[in-house]
Design a protein around this motif. Structure first.
Motif, PDB file in Angstrom:
ATOM      1  N   THR A  79      -7.906   8.674  -2.873  1.00 35.38           N
ATOM      2  CA  THR A  79      -8.176   8.554  -1.584  1.00 35.38           C
ATOM      3  C   THR A  79      -7.412   7.285  -1.279  1.00 35.38           C
ATOM      4  O   THR A  79      -6.925   6.418  -2.049  1.00 35.38           O
ATOM      5  CB  THR A  79      -9.979   8.172  -1.479  1.00 35.38           C
ATOM      6  N   ASP A  80      -7.056   7.298   0.016  1.00 39.29           N
ATOM      7  CA  ASP A  80      -6.230   6.371   0.784  1.00 39.29           C
ATOM      8  C   ASP A  80      -7.134   4.988   0.676  1.00 39.29           C
ATOM      9  O   ASP A  80      -8.300   4.952   0.983  1.00 39.29           O
ATOM     10  CB  ASP A  80      -5.921   6.663   1.964  1.00 39.29           C
ATOM     11  N   SER A  81      -6.591   3.721   0.569  1.00 38.77           N
ATOM     12  CA  SER A  81      -7.034   2.563   0.707  1.00 38.77           C
ATOM     13  C   SER A  81      -7.899   2.238   1.847  1.00 38.77           C
ATOM     14  O   SER A  81      -9.175   1.944   2.091  1.00 38.77           O
ATOM     15  CB  SER A  81      -6.381   1.539   0.098  1.00 38.77           C
ATOM     16  N   LEU A  82      -7.322   2.666   2.974  1.00 36.36           N
ATOM     17  CA  LEU A  82      -7.873   2.718   4.370  1.00 36.36           C
ATOM     18  C   LEU A  82      -9.168   3.451   4.482  1.00 36.36           C
ATOM     19  O   LEU A  82     -10.219   3.007   5.224  1.00 36.36           O
ATOM     20  CB  LEU A  82      -6.868   3.509   5.328  1.00 36.36           C
ATOM     21  N   PHE A  83      -9.251   4.491   3.740  1.00 33.37           N
ATOM     22  CA  PHE A  83     -10.678   5.398   3.738  1.00 33.37           C
ATOM     23  C   PHE A  83     -11.532   4.552   3.231  1.00 33.37           C
ATOM     24  O   PHE A  83     -12.835   4.273   3.815  1.00 33.37           O
ATOM     25  CB  PHE A  83     -10.548   6.604   3.165  1.00 33.37           C
ATOM     26  N   GLY A  84     -11.626   3.993   2.212  1.00 33.73           N
ATOM     27  CA  GLY A  84     -12.683   3.190   1.358  1.00 33.73           C
ATOM     28  C   GLY A  84     -13.057   1.910   2.528  1.00 33.73           C
ATOM     29  O   GLY A  84     -14.085   1.259   2.501  1.00 33.73           O
ATOM     30  N   ARG A  85     -11.939   1.166   2.848  1.00 35.22           N
ATOM     31  CA  ARG A  85     -12.123  -0.034   3.693  1.00 35.22           C
ATOM     32  C   ARG A  85     -12.913   0.370   5.176  1.00 35.22           C
ATOM     33  O   ARG A  85     -13.947  -0.134   5.564  1.00 35.22           O
ATOM     34  CB  ARG A  85     -10.762  -0.629   4.025  1.00 35.22           C
ATOM     35  N   THR A  86     -12.543   1.451   5.646  1.00 32.33           N
ATOM     36  CA  THR A  86     -13.072   1.639   6.971  1.00 32.33           C
ATOM     37  C   THR A  86     -14.660   2.339   6.786  1.00 32.33           C
ATOM     38  O   THR A  86     -15.465   2.243   7.684  1.00 32.33           O
ATOM     39  CB  THR A  86     -12.437   2.841   7.758  1.00 32.33           C
ATOM     40  N   LYS A  87     -14.639   2.971   5.866  1.00 32.86           N
ATOM     41  CA  LYS A  87     -15.993   3.475   5.341  1.00 32.86           C
ATOM     42  C   LYS A  87     -16.946   2.339   5.239  1.00 32.86           C
ATOM     43  O   LYS A  87     -18.198   2.282   5.635  1.00 32.86           O
ATOM     44  CB  LYS A  87     -16.083   4.399   4.143  1.00 32.86           C
ATOM     45  N   THR A  88     -16.343   1.216   4.347  1.00 38.79           N
ATOM     46  CA  THR A  88     -17.310   0.269   4.213  1.00 38.79           C
ATOM     47  C   THR A  88     -17.605  -0.749   5.316  1.00 38.79           C
ATOM     48  O   THR A  88     -19.004  -1.162   5.746  1.00 38.79           O
ATOM     49  CB  THR A  88     -16.543  -0.884   3.244  1.00 38.79           C
ATOM     50  N   GLU A  89     -16.680  -0.803   6.198  1.00 40.83           N
ATOM     51  CA  GLU A  89     -16.808  -1.567   7.517  1.00 40.83           C
ATOM     52  C   GLU A  89     -17.888  -0.606   8.484  1.00 40.83           C
ATOM     53  O   GLU A  89     -18.621  -1.173   9.065  1.00 40.83           O
ATOM     54  CB  GLU A  89     -15.692  -1.474   8.402  1.00 40.83           C
ATOM     55  N   SER A  90     -17.666   0.566   8.529  1.00 43.73           N
ATOM     56  CA  SER A  90     -18.609   1.572   9.117  1.00 43.73           C
ATOM     57  C   SER A  90     -20.090   1.477   8.973  1.00 43.73           C
ATOM     58  O   SER A  90     -20.963   1.458   9.674  1.00 43.73           O
ATOM     59  CB  SER A  90     -18.265   2.939   9.130  1.00 43.73           C
ATOM     60  N   ASP A  91     -20.126   1.453   7.563  1.00 40.04           N
ATOM     61  CA  ASP A  91     -21.818   1.470   6.993  1.00 40.04           C
ATOM     62  C   ASP A  91     -22.055  -0.150   7.198  1.00 40.04           C
ATOM     63  O   ASP A  91     -23.320  -0.103   7.815  1.00 40.04           O
ATOM     64  CB  ASP A  91     -21.386   1.543   5.335  1.00 40.04           C
ATOM     65  N   GLU A  92     -21.403  -1.215   7.178  1.00 43.79           N
ATOM     66  CA  GLU A  92     -21.824  -2.221   7.452  1.00 43.79           C
ATOM     67  C   GLU A  92     -22.187  -2.723   8.935  1.00 43.79           C
ATOM     68  O   GLU A  92     -23.178  -3.158   9.236  1.00 43.79           O
ATOM     69  CB  GLU A  92     -20.786  -3.454   7.018  1.00 43.79           C
ATOM     70  N   TYR A  93     -21.554  -2.031   9.843  1.00 49.06           N
ATOM     71  CA  TYR A  93     -21.565  -2.176  11.398  1.00 49.06           C
ATOM     72  C   TYR A  93     -23.073  -1.325  11.632  1.00 49.06           C
ATOM     73  O   TYR A  93     -23.659  -1.743  12.582  1.00 49.06           O
ATOM     74  CB  TYR A  93     -20.603  -1.407  12.061  1.00 49.06           C
TER      75      TYR A  93
END
Length: 658
Positions: free
Chosen positions: A98-112
């Motif tokens: 998976t692209d590192s961007l996916f993991g980062r954006t998923k984490t940010e979305s969950d936190e938001y």
């Protein structure tokens, strides 16, 4: 108040992740983005083999996605490390990443999402005093608020959610996150609605617009609704920019009837025949500047001219939806029960949905854009019934998915926007994507509904003598001053706008007693109430007279019908009497003939015996018997048989009829 995030990534966080990924240049289609979600699941669940249906279920359990199996198969064709054999995808884990961007954006979305649910929960707890708020319920309702056309689930917190969003209008972190969810939901449409090819509308589509949509197009419902209607019209113009128009705009005859009745009411208002204390925005827009019914007629003519020649919207040309060809596709027997919606609205909604099914020839479509015929309305009853009818058909006919019969203006605008290739072109999203605008619309609708309810309550209390002139005037003036347009709502004073308590409604009473302007307004209110009461009594009397006339007319019609029936029965009786008389005459003749035949036989026998025996005795016996037989026959014919067959013919006929 602390809240706990559930293990599964909610649909809101998933939408936000889609939007963040779409902003990255390396993703050019929703299929590439969906591939990232699938790769994440493969690595997270350590999958070495699976079927397309299994991946469909895992996408649902991990991200709350509902993706058609065909779309998943398309994505898996280009998934590195995946090979297909006998319907099973075998995976080489070393090649999946998976692209590192996916993991980062998923984490940010969950936190938001965790943060926004926490802030929202704290706000609702403060407003209600309830510290036992279900996080799952709150998350579901926020999702419905942001995404759904007309949520059928509980809307326990919808007003409070709207208040929270409007109060935080200047908080960019909150607003950007909410808008990202709404924008991601539009991009998700392409996957969940099986919208593959984009860039143009390839199949003709006729959209049937509701009254409120037509009013919004001409600006009767305020600035925000007109902006939404303009966004919709811009997509239609783009779709029809080719040589052959693909989208046709129409309205049903039932909608024309609603519009005509609306303008008729406006005419009565300006003529003083009807007085309204709480006007809808469209009614105010029509009556403003009009002093006579002729002025209203001019506006009505201008309205129809504009929608026909500025927007190309014509009345539906189908003349009869109840002809034999439509019998098998009729849906008007569908049973829908919702006490919150007016009966007339429900009946109209079911009829229009049935019309759409007839126009489709009861064909089933999976994509709204390719459904050939579709209603566009913001009327909640129609949207909810459309969903219920679709769900019922899907269950009854065992279908995996089915398109709607009606969608909101926001939804069709988003579908067209996506279908026309704007999803990954960095084009500006439709204005309706704004969460703040959605909050204003929800709250203004709530204010209007509460004002109508309180207005009816106040009028009843006044009629029952529970409140005096000053009180009723003060409360109605307060209700009239409530904002009715979404653009009039501001976060700073939203608490006061949403307040409908008796204490708030009575706060104007002292001013009514002491202020000259308020006194004049009070007099107008009282006069209007009296005029309204008189009008209602007049209408009631007219209704009673109309009912009496109807009964009278019905009685006259029944009398005419009885006369016609009596004539029919008399004709039937005459025909039956004639038939019976012919039959009885034949019986009478036969009763004489058979006796004479017997006598003739006896005579022939006597003649035969006389020739054989050379004796006159048989002839004498025969003559005696014949004499007695003729006498008996004549007596029987003239007395017994005549009375039996002829005299009682009419009596027997009458008896048969009875």
């Amino acid at each position: 108040m602390k809240t706990q995030q559930t293990n599964t990534t909610s649909i809101m966080a998933s939408f936000a992740t889609i939007k963040s990924l779409s902003d990255a240049k390396q993703y050019q289609s929703p299929y590439q983005i969906l591939r990232e979600f699938i790769s994440y699941i493969i690595l997270k669940d350590s999958l070495y083999s699976f079927s397309a249906i299994e991946m469909k279920n895992r996408l649902s359990s991990h991200f709350c996605f509902s993706i058609p199996e065909a779309i998943i198969k398309t994505v898996l064709k280009n998934l590195p490390g995946a090979t297909l054999a006998n319907g099973i995808y075998n995976i080489s884990q070393d090649e999946v990443c998976t692209d590192s961007l996916f993991g980062r954006t998923k984490t940010e979305s969950d936190e938001y999402e965790s943060r926004i649910i926490e802030l929202l929960s704290e706000y609702i707890s403060f407003r209600t005093g309830n510290n036992m708020i279900s996080v799952d319920t709150l998350s579901q309702e926020l999702t419905n608020f942001l995404v759904e056309d007309a949520p059928s689930q509980s809307t326990k917190y919808s007003e409070l959610i709207g208040e929270f969003i409007l109060k935080n209008e200047q908080n960019r972190e909150i607003q950007d996150g909410l808008d990202k969810i709404r924008e991601g939901s539009i991009l998700y449409i392409g996957l969940s609605h099986s919208i593959g090819e984009t860039g143009s509308i390839t199949k003709p589509l006729t959209l049937y617009l509701g009254t409120e949509i037509l009013f919004s197009l001409v600006g009767y419902n305020g600035e925000i609704f007109q902006q939404f209607a303009d966004d919709f019209w811009a997509q239609v113009r783009t779709a029809n920019s080719g040589k052959t128009p693909k989208i046709h705009l129409r309205y049903f005859s039932e909608i024309k009837k609603e519009i005509d009745e609306f303008f008729d009411t406006a005419s009565e208002i300006v003529e003083g025949k009807r007085r309204r204390l709480l006007d809808k925005p469209a009614m105010k827009a029509i009556t403003d500047g009009c002093s006579t019914a002729a002025d209203v007629d001019v506006k009505k003519s201008d309205f129809y001219h504009k929608i026909r020649y500025s927007f190309g919207i014509a009345e539906d040309s189908t003349s009869n939806y109840y002809s034999e060809e439509y019998f098998t596709s009729n849906l008007e027997s569908f049973d829908y029960d919702d006490e919150n919606d007016k009966r007339k609205k429900k009946e109209t909604a079911i009829k229009l949905i049935s019309n759409i099914n007839k126009l489709r020839n009861a064909c089933r479509f999976h994509n709204d854009i390719e459904s050939e015929h579709l209603i566009v309305t913001n009327t909640k009853a129609t949207l909810l019934i459309s969903k219920d009818v679709s769900d019922n058909i899907k269950e009854t006919e065992g279908l995996g998915s089915i398109c709607n019969f009606a969608v909101s203006l926001d939804r069709i605008t988003s579908l067209l926007w996506y279908k026309l290739g704007n999803g990954f072109s960095k084009a500006k999203f439709p204005s309706s994507v704004s969460a703040v605008l959605k909050a204003r619309i929800v709250l203004s609708a709530s204010i209007a509904k509460n004002a109508e309810r309180e207005f009816a309550k106040v009028k009843k209390e006044y009629a029952d003598g529970l409140i005096d002139n000053d009180q009723v005037a003060a409360r109605i003036i307060t209700l009239r001053n409530k904002p009715v347009l979404p653009e009039d709502l501001q976060g700073d004073d939203i608490d006061e706008m949403m307040d409908f308590t008796p204490e708030y409604l009575s706060r104007y009473e002292e001013q009514v007693k002491n202020d000259k302007k308020a006194l004049r307004e009070k007099e107008t209110v009282i006069e209007t109430l009296k005029a309204d009461a008189e009008r209602r009594l007049t209408e009631k009397d007219e209704t009673i007279v109309a009912q009496a006339n109807a009964i009278k007319n019905s009685s006259e019609e029944n009398a005419l019908l009885r006369n016609e029936l009596n004539k029919y029965y008399q004709q039937e009786e005459a025909a039956l009497r004639k038939k019976n008389r012919r039959r009885n005459v034949l019986r009478f003749i036969w009763s004489i003939v058979w006796k004479l035949v017997v006598l003739a036989g006896l005579t022939a026998l006597a003649i035969y015996l006389e020739s054989k025996c050379n004796s006159k005795i048989p002839a004498y016996i025969s003559m005696g018997v014949n004499a007695v037989g003729v006498i008996y026959t004549l007596w029987s014919a003239l007395k017994k048989d005549k009375e039996k067959y002829l005299k009682n013919t009419e009596e027997s006929t009458s008896g048969n009829n009875q």
